[in-house]
Design a protein around this motif. Structure first.
Motif, PDB file in Angstrom:
ATOM      1  N   UNK A 174       1.831 -86.224-172.827  1.00  0.00           N
ATOM      2  CA  UNK A 174       1.756 -86.719-171.460  1.00  0.00           C
ATOM      3  C   UNK A 174       3.132 -86.660-170.834  1.00  0.00           C
ATOM      4  N   UNK A 175       3.205 -86.156-169.625  1.00  0.00           N
ATOM      5  CA  UNK A 175       4.443 -86.142-168.852  1.00  0.00           C
ATOM      6  C   UNK A 175       4.247 -87.034-167.632  1.00  0.00           C
ATOM      7  N   UNK A 176       5.263 -87.781-167.285  1.00  0.00           N
ATOM      8  CA  UNK A 176       5.180 -88.656-166.114  1.00  0.00           C
ATOM      9  C   UNK A 176       6.361 -88.401-165.191  1.00  0.00           C
ATOM     10  N   UNK A 177       6.163 -88.700-163.928  1.00  0.00           N
ATOM     11  CA  UNK A 177       7.235 -88.575-162.946  1.00  0.00           C
ATOM     12  C   UNK A 177       7.192 -89.783-162.027  1.00  0.00           C
ATOM     13  N   UNK A 178       8.346 -90.288-161.694  1.00  0.00           N
ATOM     14  CA  UNK A 178       8.427 -91.413-160.765  1.00  0.00           C
ATOM     15  C   UNK A 178       8.043 -90.941-159.366  1.00  0.00           C
ATOM     16  N   UNK A 179       7.860 -91.883-158.473  1.00  0.00           N
ATOM     17  CA  UNK A 179       7.593 -91.516-157.083  1.00  0.00           C
ATOM     18  C   UNK A 179       8.749 -90.673-156.547  1.00  0.00           C
ATOM     19  N   UNK A 180       8.420 -89.684-155.732  1.00  0.00           N
ATOM     20  CA  UNK A 180       9.444 -88.859-155.101  1.00  0.00           C
ATOM     21  C   UNK A 180       9.885 -89.535-153.808  1.00  0.00           C
ATOM     22  N   UNK A 181      11.167 -89.788-153.691  1.00  0.00           N
ATOM     23  CA  UNK A 181      11.711 -90.447-152.506  1.00  0.00           C
ATOM     24  C   UNK A 181      12.829 -89.611-151.900  1.00  0.00           C
ATOM     25  N   UNK A 182      13.056 -89.808-150.615  1.00  0.00           N
ATOM     26  CA  UNK A 182      14.109 -89.081-149.911  1.00  0.00           C
ATOM     27  C   UNK A 182      14.512 -89.878-148.674  1.00  0.00           C
ATOM     28  N   UNK A 183      15.686 -89.607-148.125  1.00  0.00           N
ATOM     29  CA  UNK A 183      16.086 -90.293-146.898  1.00  0.00           C
ATOM     30  C   UNK A 183      15.108 -89.983-145.769  1.00  0.00           C
ATOM     31  N   UNK A 184      14.882 -90.932-144.901  1.00  0.00           N
ATOM     32  CA  UNK A 184      14.052 -90.665-143.727  1.00  0.00           C
ATOM     33  C   UNK A 184      14.827 -89.759-142.774  1.00  0.00           C
ATOM     34  N   UNK A 185      14.144 -89.274-141.748  1.00  0.00           N
ATOM     35  CA  UNK A 185      14.788 -88.365-140.793  1.00  0.00           C
ATOM     36  C   UNK A 185      15.560 -89.099-139.704  1.00  0.00           C
ATOM     37  N   UNK A 186      15.586 -90.415-139.724  1.00  0.00           N
ATOM     38  CA  UNK A 186      16.299 -91.208-138.724  1.00  0.00           C
ATOM     39  C   UNK A 186      17.773 -90.801-138.684  1.00  0.00           C
ATOM     40  N   UNK A 187      18.297 -90.424-137.529  1.00  0.00           N
ATOM     41  CA  UNK A 187      19.708 -89.980-137.428  1.00  0.00           C
ATOM     42  C   UNK A 187      20.706 -91.014-137.915  1.00  0.00           C
ATOM     43  N   UNK A 188      20.307 -92.297-137.906  1.00  0.00           N
ATOM     44  CA  UNK A 188      21.252 -93.323-138.359  1.00  0.00           C
ATOM     45  C   UNK A 188      21.510 -93.243-139.863  1.00  0.00           C
ATOM     46  N   UNK A 189      20.728 -92.455-140.588  1.00  0.00           N
ATOM     47  CA  UNK A 189      20.949 -92.256-142.023  1.00  0.00           C
ATOM     48  C   UNK A 189      22.105 -91.313-142.312  1.00  0.00           C
ATOM     49  N   UNK A 190      22.606 -90.643-141.309  1.00  0.00           N
ATOM     50  CA  UNK A 190      23.562 -89.557-141.522  1.00  0.00           C
ATOM     51  C   UNK A 190      24.822 -89.788-140.692  1.00  0.00           C
ATOM     52  N   UNK A 191      25.939 -89.361-141.243  1.00  0.00           N
ATOM     53  CA  UNK A 191      27.195 -89.455-140.511  1.00  0.00           C
ATOM     54  C   UNK A 191      28.021 -88.193-140.741  1.00  0.00           C
ATOM     55  N   UNK A 192      28.817 -87.857-139.760  1.00  0.00           N
ATOM     56  CA  UNK A 192      29.666 -86.671-139.824  1.00  0.00           C
ATOM     57  C   UNK A 192      31.045 -87.078-140.303  1.00  0.00           C
ATOM     58  N   UNK A 193      31.538 -86.409-141.343  1.00  0.00           N
ATOM     59  CA  UNK A 193      32.836 -86.754-141.912  1.00  0.00           C
ATOM     60  C   UNK A 193      33.637 -85.473-142.129  1.00  0.00           C
ATOM     61  N   UNK A 194      34.973 -85.600-142.236  1.00  0.00           N
ATOM     62  CA  UNK A 194      35.793 -84.410-142.499  1.00  0.00           C
ATOM     63  C   UNK A 194      35.503 -83.844-143.892  1.00  0.00           C
ATOM     64  N   UNK A 195      35.492 -82.530-144.004  1.00  0.00           N
ATOM     65  CA  UNK A 195      35.365 -81.895-145.317  1.00  0.00           C
ATOM     66  C   UNK A 195      36.575 -82.219-146.178  1.00  0.00           C
ATOM     67  N   UNK A 196      37.748 -82.205-145.582  1.00  0.00           N
ATOM     68  CA  UNK A 196      38.996 -82.520-146.272  1.00  0.00           C
ATOM     69  C   UNK A 196      39.835 -83.372-145.330  1.00  0.00           C
ATOM     70  N   UNK A 197      40.005 -84.659-145.655  1.00  0.00           N
ATOM     71  CA  UNK A 197      40.740 -85.563-144.765  1.00  0.00           C
ATOM     72  C   UNK A 197      42.180 -85.128-144.559  1.00  0.00           C
ATOM     73  N   UNK A 198      42.729 -84.384-145.517  1.00  0.00           N
ATOM     74  CA  UNK A 198      44.121 -83.933-145.391  1.00  0.00           C
ATOM     75  C   UNK A 198      44.246 -82.595-144.673  1.00  0.00           C
TER      76      UNK A 198
END
Length: 331
Positions: free
Chosen positions: A149-173
């Motif tokens: 028997x193989x089992x898998x937990x529920x599949x979860x992911x972030x919602x599409x709400x824009x507040x879940x995401x933020x824009x950051x520098x690739x390299x702060x320096x």
């Protein structure tokens, strides 16, 4: 390297023995390592239950030798890598929601989660050979039933709400490196699919075992039950297996890619598939987009064991492979 070593052994055997002949029966053997297995639906339920991306998968089988207290047994185990081996009925491929901003896709995938587990480790199913540690009069070693028997937990992911995401520098320096979108620390997730269970119950499994084909093919029955979020389906399948199964050497686009000869026409060593040349093998497009497998009796019908090529075909292979090894093959 593994495929090249086995390819060399296959080529050497073909070159030194010519057409193979049956000899005294060996003990019950199981081709060591990975088998590519194909599932043939027996009923309408099986057509829609499990195995959504391919009609087969890779399973790792092995023979546990007899001891003073236990007879020889068959073990089903998974290699060190798991991926979707043994859990082909469980969904792993999910797409971002339609309303997700395309800029957020990489961040969305970084938050996608699903874990899998098996009922034991390393062996996920062990069964005893039915009668003895030797093939029967028809050259088959039979195992009545085993499973896992193989089992898998529920599949979860972030919602599409824009507040879940933020824009950051690739390299702060280094401001010139630009920016990227990532998940915020307290992002809100949603369930894509409920927990899943995939139950495998194999029955009437028969390994064809002679010195010519030492347990590298088998045929049997499978009852497969999949449960997702409390809803279940069950399908009945005929299952056929072939070893060895190497993800690189045995993938194919045409039948020519399944050539077991370890030498190119110019004499260079190319490894071959590792599959014994006695078997009638073609490129099966149902398996992972193309995988070397036994030829079906008719389109969509399970191969019949032992599934040997005829003597003339095997003799022609031996002659061609010998010529290739000498560097005298036809390009």
């Amino acid at each position: 390297m593994k495929s090249k070593i086995i390819g060399a052994l296959v080529a050497a055997a073909a070159l030194t023995t010519g057409c193979a002949t049956e000899q005294a029966q060996p003990q019950c053997l199981v081709g060591h390592g990975d088998f590519i297995v194909k599932y043939y639906p027996k009923d309408a339920a099986a057509e829609s239950c499990g195995f959504p991306s391919t009609r087969g998968e890779i399973l790792s089988l092995d023979r546990y030798v007899a001891t003073d207290t236990e007879p020889a047994r068959l073990g089903v185990r998974l290699p060190a890598y798991l991926g979707d081996l043994g859990t082909q009925g469980i969904d792993f491929n999910f797409e971002p929601p339609a309303d997700l901003d395309p800029r957020f896709e990489d961040a969305w995938f970084s938050g996608l989660e699903r874990t899998t587990d098996l009922n034991s480790n390393p062996a996920v199913g062990v069964a005893q050979f039915d009668e003895s540690d030797a093939p029967d009069a028809d050259n088959f070693c039979r195992v009545s039933d085993f499973g896992f028997t193989a089992t898998a937990s529920a599949a979860t992911a972030p919602s599409s709400d824009p507040s879940n995401y933020e824009e950051v520098p690739v390299d702060e320096d280094d401001p010139s490196a630009g920016t990227e979108w990532v998940l915020v620390a307290d992002y809100v997730e949603e369930e894509l699919q409920g927990a899943q269970t995939a139950e495998y119950a194999f029955k009437n499994v028969e390994f064809y075992v002679t010195t010519r084909s030492p347990g590298v093919t088998f045929r049997g029955d499978l009852t497969f039950t999949q449960t997702t979020g409390g809803a279940s389906c069950t399908g009945e399948f005929t299952v056929v297996g072939l070893a060895p199964a190497f993800g690189g050497a045995n993938t194919c686009a045409t039948d020519a890619d399944c050539d077991p000869c370890g030498y190119a026409p110019d004499g260079s060593y190319v490894g071959g598939t590792g599959i014994i040349p006695d078997l009638d093998v073609v490129c099966d497009q149902d398996l992972y987009g193309g995988f070397c497998f036994l030829r079906e009796t008719t389109d969509g019908q399970p191969p019949e064991l032992p599934s040997f090529v005829d003597d003339a075909t095997l003799a022609a292979f031996t002659e061609r492979c010998q010529a290739n090894q000498r560097g005298e093959g036809e390009g």
